[in-house]
Enzyme design. Structure first.
Site, PDB file in Angstrom:
ATOM      1  N   GLU A 150      -0.672   4.725  -0.253  1.00 37.46           N
ATOM      2  CA  GLU A 150      -1.576   5.884  -0.377  1.00 37.46           C
ATOM      3  C   GLU A 150      -0.816   7.176  -0.089  1.00 37.46           C
ATOM      4  OE1 GLU A 150      -5.129   5.387   1.970  1.00 37.46           O
ATOM      5  OE2 GLU A 150      -5.803   3.747   0.680  1.00 37.46           O
ATOM      6  N   LYS A 196      -2.066   2.278 -25.060  1.00 36.96           N
ATOM      7  CA  LYS A 196      -2.444   2.237 -26.488  1.00 36.96           C
ATOM      8  C   LYS A 196      -1.183   2.466 -27.331  1.00 36.96           C
ATOM      9  CE  LYS A 196      -7.254   3.416 -25.607  1.00 36.96           C
ATOM     10  NZ  LYS A 196      -7.466   4.159 -24.356  1.00 36.96           N
ATOM     11  N   ARG A 217      -1.671  -1.290 -18.787  1.00 33.23           N
ATOM     12  CA  ARG A 217      -2.992  -0.654 -18.746  1.00 33.23           C
ATOM     13  C   ARG A 217      -3.021   0.357 -17.611  1.00 33.23           C
ATOM     14  NH1 ARG A 217      -5.515  -3.427 -22.250  1.00 33.23           N
ATOM     15  NH2 ARG A 217      -7.307  -2.051 -22.089  1.00 33.23           N
ATOM     16  N   THR A 275      -4.195   7.360 -21.610  1.00 32.21           N
ATOM     17  CA  THR A 275      -3.961   6.017 -21.107  1.00 32.21           C
ATOM     18  C   THR A 275      -2.501   5.726 -21.428  1.00 32.21           C
ATOM     19  OG1 THR A 275      -4.678   5.087 -23.213  1.00 32.21           O
ATOM     20  CG2 THR A 275      -6.307   5.119 -21.442  1.00 32.21           C
ATOM     21  N   TYR A 322       0.857  -1.195   0.000  1.00 30.93           N
ATOM     22  CA  TYR A 322       0.000   0.000   0.000  1.00 30.93           C
ATOM     23  C   TYR A 322       0.886   1.236   0.000  1.00 30.93           C
ATOM     24  CZ  TYR A 322      -4.987  -0.732   0.244  1.00 30.93           C
ATOM     25  OH  TYR A 322      -6.284  -0.974  -0.096  1.00 30.93           O
ATOM     26  N   ASP A 335      -7.677  14.820 -24.261  1.00 33.07           N
ATOM     27  CA  ASP A 335      -7.542  13.392 -23.946  1.00 33.07           C
ATOM     28  C   ASP A 335      -6.783  12.767 -25.116  1.00 33.07           C
ATOM     29  OD1 ASP A 335      -7.844  10.673 -23.774  1.00 33.07           O
ATOM     30  OD2 ASP A 335      -9.953  10.724 -23.195  1.00 33.07           O
TER      31      ASP A 335
HETATM   32  N1  DSN Z   1     -12.018   1.513 -25.105  1.00 35.51           N
HETATM   33  C1  DSN Z   1     -11.016   2.342 -25.698  1.00 35.51           C
HETATM   34  C2  DSN Z   1     -10.988   2.213 -27.173  1.00 35.51           C
HETATM   35  O1  DSN Z   1     -11.064   1.106 -27.655  1.00 35.51           O
HETATM   36  O2  DSN Z   1     -10.882   3.208 -27.871  1.00 35.51           O
HETATM   37  C3  DSN Z   1     -11.128   3.741 -25.277  1.00 35.51           C
HETATM   38  O3  DSN Z   1     -11.195   3.776 -23.895  1.00 35.51           O
END
Ligand code: DSN
Length: 425
Positions: free
Chosen positions: A53, A226, A232, A223, A51, A197
Site C-alpha cells: 500500500e 485489450k 487484466r 485497460t 502488500y 478512455d
Molecule cells: N467489457 C469491455 C468490453 O468488452 O468492451 C469493456 O469494459
C-alpha cells in the site's frame, strides 16, 4: 502446472478445458487478446505474496524495495509509451480507473457528459445502473442517425446547454477514429475537464495507428488487456503534475487498498513489449485485418454500423438479415450459432437499437486476438466467409445445423495452424 494438477485437479481440469477452447476456436471478442508467456509468468509470480500500500518510496509496509523498482519501471515505461508525464498503474480495471478520475476532481451531483452505452459508450461513463450514474448527473451524447459517427458540432451544442464539469470521450463499441482534440476544445469552451478512455484502442494509440489523447485531454484512462495485450488491469495518465497528485490520492487511499503487484509487474512487461518495433507491426496488422474483415462482410451483403471501420472492431447491424417470415436474426442468436461453430463474438447494441441489451440487433467483432496468433488479411477473408455461411444458413432455416457443423470442423483444423504459444503446443 504440475502442482496445481496434483493439488486441485478440479481447477486444473477447467483451465485445461479453457485452454482447449481458446486454442481450438477463433476469439473475435474485440476486448480480448492473447498475452505473451512473459506476461503470464510475471502475473503468476510470487509478487502476489506482498502488500505494498502506498507508492514507491512511500509505502505503509516494510520489504517493498523490489516492488518500488517494479512499480517505477511500469510507470516510466507507460509514460514513455504514450508521452505522459505522470502515470498511475495501480488501477485494478478500466472501470476503476474511470471512477478514480471522477473522484479526483468531481463532487457528487456534478454534471458529466459521455457517450451513450447503447451507442458505443461504457457502463463506467455514467450509466444509470453503474455507481458513476448514481453519483453524478449524467447526460449522454450519441452518434448521428445517418452517418452513425460522432457529430462534434452537435456535442458542442449539447455541452453548452448542460455545462458539465466533466466530458468523457472514448468508447467500447465505436469503429471509427475519435477526435480527441475536438472533445478537448468542447470541454474547454464550457470549463469542463476532459477524460479520454482509450481502453479499447490503447494498443493502436501506442503504435501510432490512432491519434493520441495524451497531452491533449486532462486525463487518459485505459485497460491494459485489450489491444495493448497485457494483463487484466487499468492505468491512468496525465501531463499535468497537479492533476497527477490528485489522481494518486484518488487511487490510494481514495478508492483502493493494496496494489496487485504481480499484475503491475505484468503491466511493466506489457509496456516494454509495446515499445518494441514488433508491436507497431502488430497494431498495424490489427487494423488491416479489421478493414479486410469489414470489406468481405459488406461484399457478402451485410450491413456494418457507419459503413466500415478505422480501428480494431466492426459492428454488424443484423436487422437487415431476415428469415423467410421477415423476422431478423438477433445479436443473441448470431452469437450463439457462431459460438457453436467455434467463432466467439459478442452481441452488441447498435445505434438504432430497438431490442434489449440481452438480445440486441448487433454483433461486435474484433481482430486483436486472432492477429496475435499471426493471422493476416487472407485469414480474415476465410473467417468472414465462415461467419457469412453460418448466419445466412440460420436465416434460411433457424433449425439448420448444416453450416454450423461444417464450419466448426473447418475452424478447428484452421485454428490448429495458429497455436497460442507455439513453443509449448
Ligand atoms: N467489457 C469491455 C468490453 O468488452 O468492451 C469493456 O469494459
Amino acid at each position: 502446472m504440475s502442482d496445481l494438477a496434483k493439488h486441485d485437479p478440479e481447477i486444473f481440469a477447467l483451465i485445461e478445458k479453457e485452454y482447449g477452447r481458446q486454442v481450438n476456436g477463433l476469439e473475435l471478442i474485440a476486448s480480448e487478446n492473447v498475452v505473451s508467456k512473459s506476461v503470464l509468468e510475471a502475473v503468476g509470480s510470487i509478487l502476489t505474496n506482498k502488500y505494498a500500500e502506498g507508492y514507491p518510496g512511500k509505502r505503509y509496509y516494510g520489504g517493498c524495495e523490489f516492488h518500488d523498482v517494479i512499480e517505477n519501471l511500469a510507470r516510466d515505461r507507460l509514460c514513455k509509451l504514450f508521452g505522459a508525464t505522470h502515470a498511475n498503474v495501480q488501477a485494478v480495471s478500466g472501470s476503476q480507473a474511470n471512477q478514480e478520475v471522477y473522484f479526483a476532481v468531481m463532487q457528487p451531483k456534478d454534471r458529466m457528459m459521455s457517450q451513450d452505452l447503447s451507442q458505443g459508450g461504457h457502463l463506467s461513463h455514467g450509466s444509470p445502473v453503474n455507481i458513476t450514474g448514481k453519483l453524478y448527473e449524467v447526460t449522454h451524447y450519441g452518434v448521428d442517425k445517418e452517418t452513425e459517427t460522432l457529430d462534434y458540432a452537435q456535442i458542442a451544442e449539447q455541452a453548452r446547454q448542460i455545462k458539465p464539469q466533466m466530458i468523457v470521450c472514448g468508447a467500447s463499441a465505436y469503429p471509427r477514429i475519435i477526435d480527441f482534440k475536438a472533445f478537448k476544445e468542447i470541454a474547454e469552451d464550457v470549463g469542463a475537464y476532459c477524460t479520454a478512455d482509450i481502453a479499447h484502442i490503447a494498443g493502436l494509440v501506442a503504435a501510432g495507428e490512432h491519434p493520441s489523447p495524451v497531452g491533449v485531454v486532462d486525463f487518459t484512462t485505459t485497460t491494459t488487456h485489450k489491444t495493448l495485450r497485457g494483463p487484466r488491469g487499468g492505468a491512468i495518465m496525465t501531463t499535468d503534475d497537479e492533476l497527477g497528485v490528485k489522481i494518486d490520492r484518488s487511487v490510494f487511499p481514495g478508492t483502493q487498498g493494496g496494489p496487485l503487484m504481480h499484475v503491475i509487474a505484468g503491466k511493466a512487461v506489457c509496456f516494454k513489449e509495446a515499445l518494441s518495433p514488433d508491436f507497431k507491426a502488430y497494431a498495424k496488422q490489427i487494423v488491416k485485418n479489421s478493414k479486410k474483415m469489414a470489406k468481405v462482410l459488406m461484399d457478402e451483403g451485410f450491413t456494418l454500423v457507419s459503413g466500415g471501420t478505422d480501428n480494431h472492431l466492426l459492428l454488424m447491424n443484423l436487422s437487415t438479415l431476415k428469415d423467410a417470415t421477415g423476422k431478423h436474426i438477433t445479436g443473441l442468436e448470431a452469437e450463439t450459432v457462431l459460438g457453436q461453430a467455434g467463432i466467439t463474438v459478442n452481441k452488441n447494441t447498435i445505434p438504432s437499437e430497438k431490442l434489449s441489451p440481452f438480445v440486441t440487433s448487433g454483433l461486435r467483432i474484433g481482430t486483436p486476438a486472432v492477429t496475435s496468433r499471426g493471422m493476416k488479411e487472407d485469414d480474415m477473408e476465410k473467417i468472414a466467409l465462415w461467419i457469412s455461411r453460418v448466419l445466412k444458413d440460420v436465416a434460411k432455416d433457424r433449425s439448420s445445423k448444416t453450416e454450423i457443423n461444417a464450419v466448426k470442423k473447418e475452424v478447428t483444423e484452421f485454428a490448429a495452424k495458429f497455436p497460442l504459444y507455439p513453443e509449448v503446443n
